[in-house]
Scaffold this motif. Structure first.
Motif, PDB file in Angstrom:
ATOM      1  N   ALA A  72     -14.016  23.772  -3.778  1.00  0.00           N
ATOM      2  CA  ALA A  72     -12.927  24.156  -3.096  1.00  0.00           C
ATOM      3  C   ALA A  72     -13.295  25.775  -2.522  1.00  0.00           C
ATOM      4  O   ALA A  72     -12.979  26.285  -1.429  1.00  0.00           O
ATOM      5  CB  ALA A  72     -11.518  24.110  -3.446  1.00  0.00           C
ATOM      6  N   SER A  73     -13.792  26.261  -3.440  1.00  0.00           N
ATOM      7  CA  SER A  73     -14.294  27.806  -3.226  1.00  0.00           C
ATOM      8  C   SER A  73     -15.364  28.054  -1.936  1.00  0.00           C
ATOM      9  O   SER A  73     -15.469  28.890  -0.982  1.00  0.00           O
ATOM     10  CB  SER A  73     -14.782  28.559  -4.511  1.00  0.00           C
ATOM     11  N   VAL A  74     -16.261  27.027  -2.080  1.00  0.00           N
ATOM     12  CA  VAL A  74     -17.264  27.143  -1.025  1.00  0.00           C
ATOM     13  C   VAL A  74     -16.726  26.638   0.245  1.00  0.00           C
ATOM     14  O   VAL A  74     -16.980  27.056   1.156  1.00  0.00           O
ATOM     15  CB  VAL A  74     -18.522  25.984  -1.488  1.00  0.00           C
ATOM     16  N   VAL A 101     -12.852  22.942  -8.158  1.00  0.00           N
ATOM     17  CA  VAL A 101     -12.551  24.287  -7.892  1.00  0.00           C
ATOM     18  C   VAL A 101     -13.648  25.271  -7.230  1.00  0.00           C
ATOM     19  O   VAL A 101     -13.645  25.694  -6.185  1.00  0.00           O
ATOM     20  CB  VAL A 101     -11.976  25.422  -9.218  1.00  0.00           C
ATOM     21  N   GLN A 102     -14.963  24.956  -7.863  1.00  0.00           N
ATOM     22  CA  GLN A 102     -16.108  25.489  -7.213  1.00  0.00           C
ATOM     23  C   GLN A 102     -16.220  24.989  -5.875  1.00  0.00           C
ATOM     24  O   GLN A 102     -16.725  25.746  -4.936  1.00  0.00           O
ATOM     25  CB  GLN A 102     -17.134  25.231  -8.099  1.00  0.00           C
ATOM     26  N   ARG A 152     -13.738  27.155   1.126  1.00  0.00           N
ATOM     27  CA  ARG A 152     -12.899  28.344   1.743  1.00  0.00           C
ATOM     28  C   ARG A 152     -13.995  29.213   2.523  1.00  0.00           C
ATOM     29  O   ARG A 152     -13.628  29.623   3.699  1.00  0.00           O
ATOM     30  CB  ARG A 152     -12.326  29.028   0.801  1.00  0.00           C
ATOM     31  N   GLN A 153     -15.207  29.354   1.869  1.00  0.00           N
ATOM     32  CA  GLN A 153     -16.047  30.488   2.558  1.00  0.00           C
ATOM     33  C   GLN A 153     -16.521  29.865   3.716  1.00  0.00           C
ATOM     34  O   GLN A 153     -16.959  30.446   4.737  1.00  0.00           O
ATOM     35  CB  GLN A 153     -17.219  30.430   1.489  1.00  0.00           C
ATOM     36  N   SER A 192     -12.874  21.956 -12.937  1.00  0.00           N
ATOM     37  CA  SER A 192     -14.015  23.331 -12.816  1.00  0.00           C
ATOM     38  C   SER A 192     -14.721  23.109 -11.389  1.00  0.00           C
ATOM     39  O   SER A 192     -15.221  23.906 -10.616  1.00  0.00           O
ATOM     40  CB  SER A 192     -14.549  23.856 -13.894  1.00  0.00           C
TER      41      SER A 192
END
Length: 86
Positions: free
Chosen positions: A39-41, A36-37, A43-44, A33
């Motif tokens: 990777a989300s940052v 995943v967090q 992406r932004q 998790s």
């Protein structure tokens, strides 16, 4: 607690960080998790950099007098003014 590793603020640094996170998940030292967090940052960050590059390109096109510089996308619907509408 282990100090955070410093990564270069570049696409190379982002890749290095993501590969390190993948290795840590595989080794069981990072929760999936958390990766995943992260990777989300990332992406932004990449989306923001992409937008900045597109704005710079458009600004250069406007300076050069390119008439199509303001065209963002083809029209979705016909407004009835196309020469093919006759």
């Amino acid at each position: 607690m282990k100090p955070a590793k410093h990564y270069e603020r570049s696409t190379k640094g982002l890749r290095d960080m993501l590969f390190d996170a993948l290795e840590q998940v595989q080794a069981g030292t990072m929760k999936p998790s958390e990766a995943v967090q992260m990777a989300s940052v990332v992406r932004q960050i990449v989306a923001t950099a992409d937008l900045e590059l597109r704005v710079q390109k458009q600004a250069l096109e406007l300076k050069s007098g390119d008439a199509d510089a303001l065209v963002l996308a083809p029209p979705v619907v016909s407004l009835g003014h196309d020469k093919d509408d006759a």
